[in-house]
Design a protein around this motif. Structure first.
Motif, mmCIF file in Angstrom:
data_model
loop_
_atom_site.group_PDB
_atom_site.id
_atom_site.type_symbol
_atom_site.label_atom_id
_atom_site.label_comp_id
_atom_site.label_asym_id
_atom_site.label_seq_id
_atom_site.Cartn_x
_atom_site.Cartn_y
_atom_site.Cartn_z
ATOM 1 N N ARG A 30 0.851 -1.184 0.000
ATOM 2 C CA ARG A 30 0.000 0.000 0.000
ATOM 3 C C ARG A 30 0.887 1.234 0.000
ATOM 4 O O ARG A 30 1.901 1.276 0.698
ATOM 5 N N GLY A 31 0.504 2.226 -0.809
ATOM 6 C CA GLY A 31 1.294 3.435 -0.852
ATOM 7 C C GLY A 31 0.915 4.291 -2.044
ATOM 8 O O GLY A 31 0.033 3.943 -2.837
ATOM 9 N N PRO A 32 1.601 5.437 -2.225
ATOM 10 C CA PRO A 32 1.325 6.304 -3.366
ATOM 11 C C PRO A 32 1.866 5.704 -4.650
ATOM 12 O O PRO A 32 2.662 4.765 -4.637
ATOM 13 N N GLY A 33 1.426 6.255 -5.766
ATOM 14 C CA GLY A 33 1.907 5.770 -7.048
ATOM 15 C C GLY A 33 1.135 6.371 -8.196
ATOM 16 O O GLY A 33 0.619 7.496 -8.097
ATOM 17 N N VAL A 34 1.035 5.628 -9.291
ATOM 18 C CA VAL A 34 0.326 6.110 -10.474
ATOM 19 C C VAL A 34 -0.664 5.049 -10.927
ATOM 20 O O VAL A 34 -0.483 3.847 -10.693
ATOM 21 N N GLY A 93 11.023 3.457 -11.805
ATOM 22 C CA GLY A 93 11.095 3.493 -10.349
ATOM 23 C C GLY A 93 9.940 2.853 -9.630
ATOM 24 O O GLY A 93 9.801 3.039 -8.405
ATOM 25 N N ALA A 94 9.081 2.107 -10.299
ATOM 26 C CA ALA A 94 7.976 1.444 -9.611
ATOM 27 C C ALA A 94 8.511 0.359 -8.686
ATOM 28 O O ALA A 94 9.466 -0.354 -9.017
ATOM 29 N N GLU A 95 7.901 0.237 -7.521
ATOM 30 C CA GLU A 95 8.306 -0.769 -6.546
ATOM 31 C C GLU A 95 7.383 -1.984 -6.548
ATOM 32 O O GLU A 95 7.766 -3.058 -6.073
ATOM 33 N N GLY A 132 4.952 3.774 -6.000
ATOM 34 C CA GLY A 132 6.237 4.458 -6.043
ATOM 35 C C GLY A 132 6.040 5.932 -5.751
ATOM 36 O O GLY A 132 4.968 6.363 -5.306
ATOM 37 N N ASP A 133 7.078 6.704 -6.008
ATOM 38 C CA ASP A 133 6.993 8.154 -5.856
ATOM 39 C C ASP A 133 6.103 8.675 -6.976
ATOM 40 O O ASP A 133 6.537 8.810 -8.122
ATOM 41 N N GLY A 134 4.844 8.984 -6.660
ATOM 42 C CA GLY A 134 3.824 9.230 -7.656
ATOM 43 C C GLY A 134 4.189 10.203 -8.753
ATOM 44 O O GLY A 134 4.242 9.842 -9.935
#
Length: 299
Positions: free
Chosen positions: A149-153, A199-201, A240-242
């Motif tokens: 769970r987290g930010p992303g696109v 950079g997607a995790e 990832g860092d959105g």
């Protein structure tokens, strides 16, 4: 002056001109009398008699023929009536067999899901016992063994609009539409690889988590992820860092490739930055080649 008496000139008597078809008398006779006299007489007699046989033998023959025809029809109907219950019984047995096999397949599928969940739980437990919870969580996240769970696109890729005008909205049922307007497995491969590179995790497609062992392939017109078919539109979630992830992907070669698909073939795409994404764990992580490294003790 005496002389021989003159004879009157002899005049030939004119003959009657012959018919042009005189040499075709046989053919003319055949055309004028196409029906032999005997046949014509028999036909006239039959018509005068009303077309029905008059002799006792003929009447008996006709009666026997009618009786045989009625007998054949009756026997056929009886056989059909006798066979109908047998056919219906066989049909019911076949339906029951299909229902039993379907129920058995559903039960096996449920058992498989339970075993996969148990394997995933054991894997997560093993990761926790292998050297610290932080490292275990990181390994589980990167391997896809745990949900994240987290930010992303959020990236949505869909077939061209013209592809949904026929076949009840199914692009793959539309006749006469060029394949260039449909999203292919190679397109999704480039999209996913571009997100990883940007950079997607963690990445998922239509709710299916991708791992290092995942495969995106095609079966006919369908796109498969780990042998499971997907239905458009294809929703790709990447944690990832959105904002940075979105910018880097759109500026990458794979992002430009997606733009070219949209401009040249009408494929619809949209990308948005998300503050909170939830990605499920992969159903199972099966390692076939890699082996854990064991430390050899010193003697």
């Amino acid at each position: 002056m005496c002389g021989m008496p003159q004879q009157p000139p002899v005049r030939s008597t004119p003959t009657r001109p012959s018919r042009p078809d005189a040499s075709m008398s046989l053919l003319t006779n055949v055309m004028d009398h196409s029906l032999d006299d005997g046949y014509a007489e028999a036909a006239a007699r039959k018509e005068a008699d009303g077309g029905m046989p008059k002799t006792l033998r003929a009447k008996l023959g006709l009666a026997v023929g009618l009786v045989l025809a009625a007998l054949v029809v009756t026997v056929g109907a009886a056989q059909a009536r006798v066979a109908a219950p047998v056919v219906a019984k066989e049909r019911e047995e076949l339906i029951d067999r299909i229902d039993r096999e379907t129920a058995a397949a559903d039960k096996l599928e449920g058992t498989v899901d339970e075993l996969r969940a148990e394997v995933s739980a054991r894997q997560r437990e093993a990761l926790k016992q292998s050297g610290g919870s932080d490292q275990a969580e990181l390994v589980g996240l990167l391997s896809g063994a745990t949900d994240v769970r987290g930010p992303g696109v959020k990236l949505v890729v869909d077939d061209a609009e013209e592809a949904s005008t026929g076949g009840d909205g199914d692009a793959r049922e539309t006749s006469g539409f060029s394949d260039t307007g449909r999203v292919r497995d190679r397109d999704m491969q480039r999209v996913v690889n571009g997100l990883w590179e940007s950079g997607a995790e963690a990445v998922s497609i239509n709710g299916q988590r991708l791992t290092a062992l995942s495969a995106i392939r095609a079966a006919g017109d369908a796109i498969l992820v780990d042998n499971k078919p997907l239905v458009p539109p294809y929703t790709v979630l990447a944690v990832g860092d959105g904002q940075r992830l979105s910018t880097r992907f759109q500026d990458s070669a794979d992002g430009l490739y997606l733009d070219a698909l949209r401009e040249n073939y009408g494929i619809r795409t949209s990308i948005s930055v998300q503050e909170d994404l939830r990605l499920p764990a992969a159903p199972s992580v099966t390692v076939r080649t890699a082996q854990p490294q064991t430390e050899k003790g010193t003697s």
